[in-house]
Design a protein around this motif. Sequence first.
Motif, PDB file in Angstrom:
ATOM      1  N   PHE A   1       0.781  -1.369  -0.035  1.00  8.32           N
ATOM      2  CA  PHE A   1      -0.040  -0.048  -0.027  1.00  8.32           C
ATOM      3  C   PHE A   1       0.735   1.358   0.085  1.00  8.32           C
ATOM      4  CE2 PHE A   1      -3.035  -2.773   2.263  1.00  8.32           C
ATOM      5  CZ  PHE A   1      -4.201  -3.092   0.798  1.00  8.32           C
ATOM      6  N   GLN A   2       2.062   1.081   0.563  1.00 12.43           N
ATOM      7  CA  GLN A   2       2.934   2.443   0.739  1.00 12.43           C
ATOM      8  C   GLN A   2       3.339   2.778  -0.721  1.00 12.43           C
ATOM      9  OE1 GLN A   2       5.961   1.531   3.951  1.00 12.43           O
ATOM     10  NE2 GLN A   2       4.227   1.743   5.577  1.00 12.43           N
ATOM     11  N   ALA A   3       4.031   1.615  -1.514  1.00  9.79           N
ATOM     12  CA  ALA A   3       4.376   1.903  -2.658  1.00  9.79           C
ATOM     13  C   ALA A   3       3.325   2.260  -3.726  1.00  9.79           C
ATOM     14  CB  ALA A   3       4.895   0.365  -3.042  1.00  9.79           C
ATOM     15  N   LEU A  30       3.492  10.971  -6.991  1.00 11.80           N
ATOM     16  CA  LEU A  30       4.227  11.315  -8.202  1.00 11.80           C
ATOM     17  C   LEU A  30       3.331  11.371  -9.402  1.00 11.80           C
ATOM     18  CD1 LEU A  30       7.283   9.140  -7.205  1.00 11.80           C
ATOM     19  CD2 LEU A  30       7.103  11.865  -6.950  1.00 11.80           C
ATOM     20  N   TYR A  31       2.542  10.235  -9.701  1.00 11.51           N
ATOM     21  CA  TYR A  31       1.709  10.032 -10.699  1.00 11.51           C
ATOM     22  C   TYR A  31       0.299  10.174 -10.523  1.00 11.51           C
ATOM     23  CZ  TYR A  31       6.497   8.985 -12.220  1.00 11.51           C
ATOM     24  OH  TYR A  31       7.805   9.063 -12.581  1.00 11.51           O
ATOM     25  N   PRO A  32      -0.403  11.236 -10.286  1.00  9.83           N
ATOM     26  CA  PRO A  32      -1.846  11.304  -9.724  1.00  9.83           C
ATOM     27  C   PRO A  32      -2.739  10.893 -10.844  1.00  9.83           C
ATOM     28  CG  PRO A  32      -0.940  13.520  -9.768  1.00  9.83           C
ATOM     29  CD  PRO A  32       0.329  12.521 -10.003  1.00  9.83           C
ATOM     30  N   GLN A  33      -2.299  10.966 -12.212  1.00  4.97           N
ATOM     31  CA  GLN A  33      -3.013  10.718 -13.461  1.00  4.97           C
ATOM     32  C   GLN A  33      -2.987   9.324 -13.701  1.00  4.97           C
ATOM     33  OE1 GLN A  33      -4.899  13.497 -14.831  1.00  4.97           O
ATOM     34  NE2 GLN A  33      -3.906  14.288 -13.122  1.00  4.97           N
ATOM     35  N   GLU A  34      -2.284   8.468 -13.141  1.00  3.56           N
ATOM     36  CA  GLU A  34      -2.096   6.881 -13.560  1.00  3.56           C
ATOM     37  C   GLU A  34      -3.487   6.137 -12.901  1.00  3.56           C
ATOM     38  OE1 GLU A  34      -0.247   5.116 -15.490  1.00  3.56           O
ATOM     39  OE2 GLU A  34       0.983   6.818 -16.339  1.00  3.56           O
ATOM     40  N   GLY A  35      -4.440   5.873 -13.568  1.00  3.73           N
ATOM     41  CA  GLY A  35      -5.587   5.287 -13.011  1.00  3.73           C
ATOM     42  C   GLY A  35      -5.269   3.914 -12.570  1.00  3.73           C
ATOM     43  N   LYS A  36      -4.423   3.004 -13.114  1.00  2.00           N
ATOM     44  CA  LYS A  36      -4.223   1.579 -12.628  1.00  2.00           C
ATOM     45  C   LYS A  36      -3.543   1.661 -11.206  1.00  2.00           C
ATOM     46  CE  LYS A  36       0.250   0.504 -14.690  1.00  2.00           C
ATOM     47  NZ  LYS A  36       0.879  -0.749 -15.586  1.00  2.00           N
ATOM     48  N   LEU A  37      -2.727   2.678 -10.871  1.00  2.00           N
ATOM     49  CA  LEU A  37      -2.333   2.796  -9.715  1.00  2.00           C
ATOM     50  C   LEU A  37      -3.405   3.173  -8.612  1.00  2.00           C
ATOM     51  CD1 LEU A  37       0.844   5.211 -10.378  1.00  2.00           C
ATOM     52  CD2 LEU A  37       0.621   2.648  -9.587  1.00  2.00           C
ATOM     53  N   HIS A  38      -4.356   3.969  -8.656  1.00  2.00           N
ATOM     54  CA  HIS A  38      -5.468   4.377  -7.770  1.00  2.00           C
ATOM     55  C   HIS A  38      -6.432   3.197  -7.892  1.00  2.00           C
ATOM     56  CE1 HIS A  38      -5.156   8.798  -7.461  1.00  2.00           C
ATOM     57  NE2 HIS A  38      -4.618   8.633  -8.896  1.00  2.00           N
ATOM     58  N   PHE A  39      -6.755   2.484  -8.969  1.00  2.00           N
ATOM     59  CA  PHE A  39      -7.732   1.369  -9.054  1.00  2.00           C
ATOM     60  C   PHE A  39      -7.039   0.118  -8.247  1.00  2.00           C
ATOM     61  CE2 PHE A  39      -9.379  -2.654 -10.920  1.00  2.00           C
ATOM     62  CZ  PHE A  39     -10.833  -2.123 -10.999  1.00  2.00           C
ATOM     63  N   SER A  40      -5.653  -0.229  -8.287  1.00  2.00           N
ATOM     64  CA  SER A  40      -5.178  -1.307  -7.410  1.00  2.00           C
ATOM     65  C   SER A  40      -5.252  -0.995  -5.883  1.00  2.00           C
ATOM     66  CB  SER A  40      -3.928  -1.615  -7.648  1.00  2.00           C
ATOM     67  OG  SER A  40      -3.676  -2.121  -8.977  1.00  2.00           O
ATOM     68  N   LEU A  41      -4.926   0.150  -5.591  1.00  2.00           N
ATOM     69  CA  LEU A  41      -5.117   0.643  -4.159  1.00  2.00           C
ATOM     70  C   LEU A  41      -6.401   0.461  -3.516  1.00  2.00           C
ATOM     71  CD1 LEU A  41      -3.721   1.831  -1.892  1.00  2.00           C
ATOM     72  CD2 LEU A  41      -4.138   4.229  -2.693  1.00  2.00           C
ATOM     73  N   ILE A  42      -7.357   1.017  -4.548  1.00  2.00           N
ATOM     74  CA  ILE A  42      -8.808   1.272  -3.794  1.00  2.00           C
ATOM     75  C   ILE A  42      -9.443  -0.280  -3.671  1.00  2.00           C
ATOM     76  CG2 ILE A  42     -11.203   1.905  -4.279  1.00  2.00           C
ATOM     77  CD1 ILE A  42      -9.910   3.936  -5.873  1.00  2.00           C
ATOM     78  N   ILE A  43      -9.022  -1.095  -4.525  1.00  2.00           N
ATOM     79  CA  ILE A  43      -9.777  -2.697  -4.553  1.00  2.00           C
ATOM     80  C   ILE A  43      -9.198  -3.352  -3.546  1.00  2.00           C
ATOM     81  CG2 ILE A  43      -9.865  -4.567  -5.987  1.00  2.00           C
ATOM     82  CD1 ILE A  43     -11.805  -2.357  -6.991  1.00  2.00           C
TER      83      ILE A  43
END
Length: 557
Positions: free
Chosen positions: A49-51, A58-71
């Motif tokens: 989760f920290q990573a 650093l990359y707030p526009q990268e959807g897959k980072l957000h998606f993985s974190l939320i799920i």
Amino acid sequence: MSNKLFCEGRWTEAIAQYQKLLEIQLGDADIYYNLSYCYRQLNLLDEYFQALQQAIKLYPQEGKLHFSLIIDLRRNGRIQEAILNAENAAKCLPNDYTFKILKYLTVPSIYENQEEINFYRQRFIQGLQNLIQQTYLKTKEEQQSALAGIGRLTNFYLSYQAQNDIDLQRQYAKLVHEIMAANYPQWVVSLSMPKLQPNQKIRIGYASHYLHSYSGTLWLTGWLRYCDRQNFEIYCYYTGNEPDPVTQQFQNYSDIFHHIPYNLSAVCEQIIADKLHILVFPEIGMDAQTMQMAGLRLAPLQCVAWGHPVTTGLPTIDYFLSSELMEAENAQEHYSEKLIRLPNIGVSYPKPYIPPVVKTRSDFGLEDDAVIYLCCQAPSKYLPQYDFIFAEIACRLPEAKFVFLRGTLLEPRLKRAFAAVGLNSEDYCVLLNIPERLDYLMINLLSDVYLDTFTWSGGNTTLEAIACNLPIVTCPGEFMRGRHSDSFLKMLGVTDTIAENETEYIEIAVKLGLDLAWRRTIAERMSQNHDRLFDDKACVEGLESFYKEVCSKHFSA
């Protein structure tokens, strides 16, 4: 070097290499994503989760980072963090419909208490209204973003709240249908029933992401195996991509088998080209692409079966293929589709192969003199209002051991339930992780009693426990999803362990634990009656009578 180690699955070495790289230079989003993936594979969740959080900064526009974190926050019971991160993602990516859905419709996979169920249900009801109001389908971009969003998510966890979901399902399904209609207007119009030429057969299609070894579709092999080939032609559409020996069975039992993975428009085009009379989805609600397909009109008649045992709410699904033994008298009130009650349990489940006992309890760290109660359901099936039952059984039977196979998320709740009666849950609850199928069956064979869940009972797990002659305690719920085990035992003719309420459930569980002779009698009767339950042909005859009847109505119309 980092990526080479990553591709080879050498997670620990890859982590060290990625960290070296990030000390020298600022990595791109993929490096952080891969690094987080390594942590996840090693079950280092805090680092995982920290990573992701570091990468999102650093990359707030990268959807897959957000998606993985939320799920994964939701999956691990960290629901408030999941919602906060969904709200943040919706701010960072306001035009991505995926995060609008996650912001408004995220519900927990497990609940801490009953009040939480009510709170999140109200939140979902309001969130669904907000989502509907904020769904815009005027421009091509809006249509495609909404299509992509509903292609990544379903509202799967809503139905674990154990309430009648028909109104909410209808509202959500209407939204899905409107999004599909905006993107594929050519595929939402009514289709006329193809005429049957002399010597032609009724064409039945089965479309699923799960035409492999999967609990939601294993039963379907029986419908195909015992199909009347004189009158029916079977088309299968496999949209997933994990082929295995069960996939081969589906292929063998089909006249035409299409494997079209992860390609929505291609599979829809193929189904329409095949000019089916009836299209059947074994489940709708677990796989997002299946939900999208079901929101279209790809055949004149469309049905869903009980692989996911909840109404779809979709205006494009005409019939729900259920079971006469599983449905209550007023069951039509729970379905937007016309309910069809097929004979017996409605499906022809192949009798599982059960190996000889080749392991002992000590192989799993279990004592020989314990009374083992198997609790093998997914965590989301365990609702907090029933936690007291385990503690109550333990009070009356100090030798009891409750073996949970996926119970880590339930641990805090179990501690509270046992503490409430002055017991330590760690003395009674054993949390095992059993990835291998052989070990899973061994646990069934080595256990004394199977404790079914309330409101959403075991399906596949109960059928396999029956094949292992493991006595089952169950209490039927209000909805079909809470009545699977009840129907299996009725068909088996072994109904002594079906309880009418929680008190009786505890009594039966304790009696089975204390009375070895009764336990053996139940197991023996189960063993003698397997043929009543497995490989049932009566339900297939009922299914095919239904197919003929609805087609003939349309032919004569």
